[in-house]
Scaffold this motif. Structure first.
Motif, PDB file in Angstrom:
ATOM      1  N   ASP A  47      18.092  19.738   9.962  1.00 59.97           N
ATOM      2  CA  ASP A  47      18.921  19.397   8.805  1.00 59.97           C
ATOM      3  C   ASP A  47      19.130  20.616   7.911  1.00 59.97           C
ATOM      4  OD1 ASP A  47      20.334  17.388   7.190  1.00 59.97           O
ATOM      5  OD2 ASP A  47      18.729  17.739   5.741  1.00 59.97           O
ATOM      6  N   HIS A  58      25.278  16.045  13.240  1.00 58.62           N
ATOM      7  CA  HIS A  58      25.951  15.531  14.441  1.00 58.62           C
ATOM      8  C   HIS A  58      26.750  16.610  15.169  1.00 58.62           C
ATOM      9  CE1 HIS A  58      29.224  15.368  11.517  1.00 58.62           C
ATOM     10  NE2 HIS A  58      30.046  15.349  12.548  1.00 58.62           N
ATOM     11  N   GLN A  59      27.162  17.672  14.446  1.00 56.01           N
ATOM     12  CA  GLN A  59      27.927  18.746  15.079  1.00 56.01           C
ATOM     13  C   GLN A  59      27.121  19.468  16.165  1.00 56.01           C
ATOM     14  OE1 GLN A  59      31.176  19.716  14.679  1.00 56.01           O
ATOM     15  NE2 GLN A  59      31.356  17.842  13.503  1.00 56.01           N
ATOM     16  N   PHE A  61      25.390  18.039  18.357  1.00 56.27           N
ATOM     17  CA  PHE A  61      25.313  17.186  19.536  1.00 56.27           C
ATOM     18  C   PHE A  61      26.682  16.882  20.129  1.00 56.27           C
ATOM     19  CE2 PHE A  61      21.622  16.428  16.901  1.00 56.27           C
ATOM     20  CZ  PHE A  61      20.603  16.595  17.810  1.00 56.27           C
ATOM     21  N   THR A  62      27.712  17.601  19.703  1.00 60.00           N
ATOM     22  CA  THR A  62      29.063  17.329  20.192  1.00 60.00           C
ATOM     23  C   THR A  62      29.479  18.269  21.306  1.00 60.00           C
ATOM     24  OG1 THR A  62      30.045  18.747  18.508  1.00 60.00           O
ATOM     25  CG2 THR A  62      29.846  16.403  17.974  1.00 60.00           C
TER      26      THR A  62
END
Length: 125
Positions: A47, A58-59, A61-62
């Motif tokens: 974080d 989340h970026q 994990f994209t």
């Protein structure tokens, strides 16, 4: 996978490992270790890295293999979007004004935007 995305985002923003580490309160060697998947990291540290990069967790994990297969114009567009993250509202408004060049080809528009962001001063430096 996560470390590779951190590196991609960091580089797209023009940050060194040292600069990112300073923003997060880590050492550059820790950031390098995370990027190379040599260091374990907690969700709290992930974080902090996301906050230092100005993105959501989340970026990280994209990532998808399909990103490596993108045409050059799509890669440039993704870089430009990453650059927009670190600029102020005035710069973003100027970028929006680029869309007024509709008579120019799509490839030329991408090139102009790319030149614009690489030559525009970064307000956070």
């Amino acid at each position: 996978m996560v470390g590779k995305r951190i590196r991609e985002i960091r580089k797209a923003q023009g940050l060194s490992q040292s600069a990112l580490a300073e923003k997060c309160g880590f050492t550059f060697s820790y950031i390098g270790g995370v990027e190379r998947a040599e260091k374990n990291f907690s969700l709290l540290n992930l974080d902090k890295i996301a906050e230092g990069l100005g993105v959501g967790v989340h970026q990280f994990f994209t990532y998808s293999y399909q990103y490596e297969q993108l045409p050059v114009s799509e890669k440039v567009i993704r870089e430009i979007v990453s650059m927009l993250v670190r600029h102020d509202e005035q710069t973003i408004e100027m970028a929006r004004s680029l869309k007024t060049f509709q008579q120019v080809s799509h490839v030329d528009q991408i090139g102009m935007a790319y030149v614009f962001f690489y030559n525009w001063p970064d307000p956070k430096r």
